[in-house]
Design a protein around this motif. Structure first.
Motif, PDB file in Angstrom:
ATOM      1  N   LYS A 204       0.837  -1.199   0.000  1.00 33.81           N
ATOM      2  CA  LYS A 204       0.000   0.000   0.000  1.00 33.81           C
ATOM      3  C   LYS A 204       0.876   1.255   0.000  1.00 33.81           C
ATOM      4  N   PRO A 205       0.330   2.390  -0.421  1.00 38.14           N
ATOM      5  CA  PRO A 205       1.132   3.624  -0.416  1.00 38.14           C
ATOM      6  C   PRO A 205       1.456   4.145   0.979  1.00 38.14           C
ATOM      7  N   TYR A 206       0.568   3.866   1.968  1.00 35.62           N
ATOM      8  CA  TYR A 206       0.725   4.487   3.283  1.00 35.62           C
ATOM      9  C   TYR A 206       0.705   3.439   4.394  1.00 35.62           C
ATOM     10  N   LEU A 207       1.421   3.760   5.487  1.00 34.04           N
ATOM     11  CA  LEU A 207       1.415   2.920   6.684  1.00 34.04           C
ATOM     12  C   LEU A 207       0.920   3.747   7.866  1.00 34.04           C
ATOM     13  N   LEU A 208      -0.076   3.216   8.571  1.00 33.60           N
ATOM     14  CA  LEU A 208      -0.581   3.802   9.811  1.00 33.60           C
ATOM     15  C   LEU A 208      -0.062   2.959  10.968  1.00 33.60           C
ATOM     16  N   CYS A 209       0.231   3.593  12.105  1.00 31.94           N
ATOM     17  CA  CYS A 209       0.842   2.853  13.208  1.00 31.94           C
ATOM     18  C   CYS A 209       0.211   3.241  14.542  1.00 31.94           C
ATOM     19  N   TYR A 210      -0.071   2.220  15.340  1.00 30.87           N
ATOM     20  CA  TYR A 210      -0.457   2.390  16.747  1.00 30.87           C
ATOM     21  C   TYR A 210       0.594   1.703  17.592  1.00 30.87           C
ATOM     22  N   LEU A 211       1.035   2.367  18.653  1.00 27.21           N
ATOM     23  CA  LEU A 211       2.012   1.807  19.573  1.00 27.21           C
ATOM     24  C   LEU A 211       1.489   1.961  20.986  1.00 27.21           C
ATOM     25  N   GLY A 212       1.422   0.866  21.738  1.00 29.63           N
ATOM     26  CA  GLY A 212       1.032   1.014  23.135  1.00 29.63           C
ATOM     27  C   GLY A 212       0.320  -0.185  23.693  1.00 29.63           C
ATOM     28  N   VAL A 213      -0.154   0.001  24.923  1.00 30.70           N
ATOM     29  CA  VAL A 213      -0.889  -1.027  25.637  1.00 30.70           C
ATOM     30  C   VAL A 213      -2.270  -1.175  25.015  1.00 30.70           C
ATOM     31  N   MET A 214      -2.817  -2.381  25.100  1.00 32.16           N
ATOM     32  CA  MET A 214      -4.168  -2.635  24.600  1.00 32.16           C
ATOM     33  C   MET A 214      -5.026  -3.095  25.771  1.00 32.16           C
ATOM     34  N   GLY A 215      -5.567  -2.124  26.495  1.00 29.81           N
ATOM     35  CA  GLY A 215      -6.484  -2.386  27.595  1.00 29.81           C
ATOM     36  C   GLY A 215      -7.828  -1.758  27.299  1.00 29.81           C
TER      37      GLY A 215
ATOM     38  N   TRP B 134      -4.011   2.117   2.405  1.00 32.25           N
ATOM     39  CA  TRP B 134      -3.202   2.113   3.617  1.00 32.25           C
ATOM     40  C   TRP B 134      -3.146   0.702   4.205  1.00 32.25           C
ATOM     41  N   HIS B 135      -2.084   0.476   4.950  1.00 30.92           N
ATOM     42  CA  HIS B 135      -1.965  -0.707   5.809  1.00 30.92           C
ATOM     43  C   HIS B 135      -1.731  -0.183   7.211  1.00 30.92           C
ATOM     44  N   ALA B 136      -2.304  -0.831   8.220  1.00 26.10           N
ATOM     45  CA  ALA B 136      -2.168  -0.381   9.607  1.00 26.10           C
ATOM     46  C   ALA B 136      -1.519  -1.470  10.438  1.00 26.10           C
ATOM     47  N   VAL B 137      -0.609  -1.067  11.310  1.00 26.49           N
ATOM     48  CA  VAL B 137       0.049  -2.001  12.218  1.00 26.49           C
ATOM     49  C   VAL B 137      -0.191  -1.546  13.646  1.00 26.49           C
ATOM     50  N   PHE B 138      -0.562  -2.499  14.490  1.00 29.67           N
ATOM     51  CA  PHE B 138      -0.807  -2.242  15.909  1.00 29.67           C
ATOM     52  C   PHE B 138       0.265  -2.974  16.705  1.00 29.67           C
ATOM     53  N   VAL B 139       1.121  -2.189  17.376  1.00 35.29           N
ATOM     54  CA  VAL B 139       2.261  -2.732  18.100  1.00 35.29           C
ATOM     55  C   VAL B 139       1.969  -2.668  19.596  1.00 35.29           C
ATOM     56  N   GLY B 140       2.075  -3.803  20.270  1.00 42.26           N
ATOM     57  CA  GLY B 140       1.855  -3.837  21.711  1.00 42.26           C
ATOM     58  C   GLY B 140       0.950  -4.984  22.096  1.00 42.26           C
ATOM     59  N   GLY B 141       0.736  -5.116  23.387  1.00 46.02           N
ATOM     60  CA  GLY B 141      -0.120  -6.180  23.898  1.00 46.02           C
ATOM     61  C   GLY B 141      -0.909  -5.680  25.094  1.00 46.02           C
ATOM     62  N   GLY B 142      -1.741  -6.552  25.625  1.00 47.67           N
ATOM     63  CA  GLY B 142      -2.540  -6.177  26.781  1.00 47.67           C
ATOM     64  C   GLY B 142      -3.758  -7.056  26.930  1.00 47.67           C
TER      65      GLY B 142
END
Length: 394
Positions: free
Chosen positions: A207-218, A242-250
């Motif tokens: 995809k042309p764009y990358l979206l990112c989330y970083l953090g705890v998932m509560g 776009w493609h989105a990546v979610f980094v983290g756990g919880g």
């Protein structure tokens, strides 16, 4: 040696807890002998004993809570017992530094007070607001109990460390502390650690764009808001570039993976879990827009979000909901949707994707903020001043 300090933390292992680790190393570098008692990590920080960069770390096994408040009562009870057990064999300390949650570490300091130990309360979270935001049970019996424990912690502390001005005001009003007893030590990333690496097109998954989330998932962290916003970005704006990546756990990691499937986002959204710093830098260096979807609630409105600080350290533009402390942290490095408005959140993502100059300008503003007025250099000075005040009060 300036003295012996014992830092107590239950929420994360050390050095995974970056704020606590920065405090540990700052104290050690200025002449303190530093010991930390914390839980063991699941995949890292697993050794029961370690000495890292001169800091002595003592870890205990802990089963993280699941479900409602009863699980947290078991978790906190176990953590307190292990903390007492380890502290008893470590000898005397000049300072016991308790990082909440929970608001229980004053009991450890009280047990050591006869030996001249001073208690520093490092308030990472407002636990009464955390209870309201996480469980939605209102001001019931357990809420009144956590309010009482917070009052007892404030009363026992010789010095209070607040993470921002909103928390300082709570310490002054609700905690009854004097201004000279409260020190603001903001959570601030070490900018040298957040270095740019070459973007990797493969992370965008074509995809042309990358979206990112970083953090705890509560429950209070808003990953569900982010996912619904991405569905609206697709459905209301026709954006599938776009493609989105979610980094983290919880606690809600599995539920969020399931929600992404329910929303038809499985092919567009990737969940990595917790990853090494090297991989985190790869994702953040490639990301075009970073997401801070924490919804408005009693806790989030007055809390400093580590993810925002780390996005800015990497020079990334941010979309956030309108929260008081989010705006204090990010300033013009973020665009702000009305609180909890997923359609507007999606609209702002689309706006940033279409404006590379705005993305670049916002990234530069953010990097400048964390390297300047919000840098750890200022927080370190406040931390050392808090310790001087605590020890000087003996």
């Amino acid at each position: 040696m300036r003295g012996r300090a014992l830092i107590l933390v239950e929420n994360l292992s050390v050095p995974l807890d970056r704020r606590v680790w920065q405090e540990c190393t700052a104290l050690y570098q200025t002449g303190w002998e530093v010991h930390v008692i914390c839980p063991r990590g699941a995949k890292q920080d697993t050794e029961p004993e370690a000495v890292i960069d001169g800091v002595h770390i003592h870890r205990y096994p802990l089963r993280a809570a699941t479900g409602g408040p009863a699980g947290y009562l078991r978790e906190y009870g176990s953590a307190l017992w292990h903390t007492f057990r380890l502290a008893r064999r470590l000898g005397t300390f000049d300072v016991v530094h308790g990082c909440n949650p929970p608001d229980l570490f004053f009991l450890v300091a009280r047990a050591m007070r006869g030996k001249g130990t001073r208690f520093v309360f490092d308030q990472h979270d407002l636990v009464p607001e955390l209870y309201l935001s996480r469980f939605g049970r209102g001001e019931d019996l357990l809420y009144r109990a956590v309010r009482r424990l917070e009052r007892m912690t404030y009363r026992a502390a010789h010095v209070v460390i607040a993470t921002n001005e909103s928390y300082k005001q709570v310490a002054l009003s609700r905690g009854g502390r004097r201004p000279e007893e409260v020190f603001v030590v903001r959570s601030a990333p070490a900018v040298e650690r957040f270095r740019q690496v070459p973007p990797e097109e493969g992370l965008r998954r074509g995809k042309p764009y990358l979206l990112c989330y970083l953090g705890v998932m509560g429950p209070q962290d808003g990953v569900d808001y982010a996912l619904r916003s991405l569905a609206r970005l697709r459905d209301e704006h026709g954006r599938t570039d776009w493609h989105a990546v979610f980094v983290g756990g919880g606690d809600t990691f599995d539920a969020m993976v399931a929600l992404s499937r329910e929303l038809g986002l499985a092919d567009a959204v990737e969940f990595t879990g917790r990853i090494p710093d090297e991989d985190l830098l790869r994702y953040l260096s490639t990301a075009d827009v970073c997401l801070s979807p924490d919804p408005l609630n009693p806790l989030n409105d007055v809390s400093t979000m580590n993810k925002i600080m780390e996005y800015m350290a990497m020079g990334r533009p941010i979309v956030s909901f309108e929260l008081r402390e989010a705006r204090v942290s990010a300033g013009e490095a973020a665009l702000y949707a009305p609180a909890n408005d997923e359609s507007e959140f999606a609209k702002l993502i689309a706006q940033l994707l279409d404006d590379p100059d705005m993305r670049r300008r916002m990234g530069e503003i953010g990097r400048g903020r964390v390297a300047g007025p919000l840098s750890w250099h200022h927080s370190k000075a406040a931390l050392l001043a808090a310790y001087d005040a605590a020890v000087g009060s003996r």
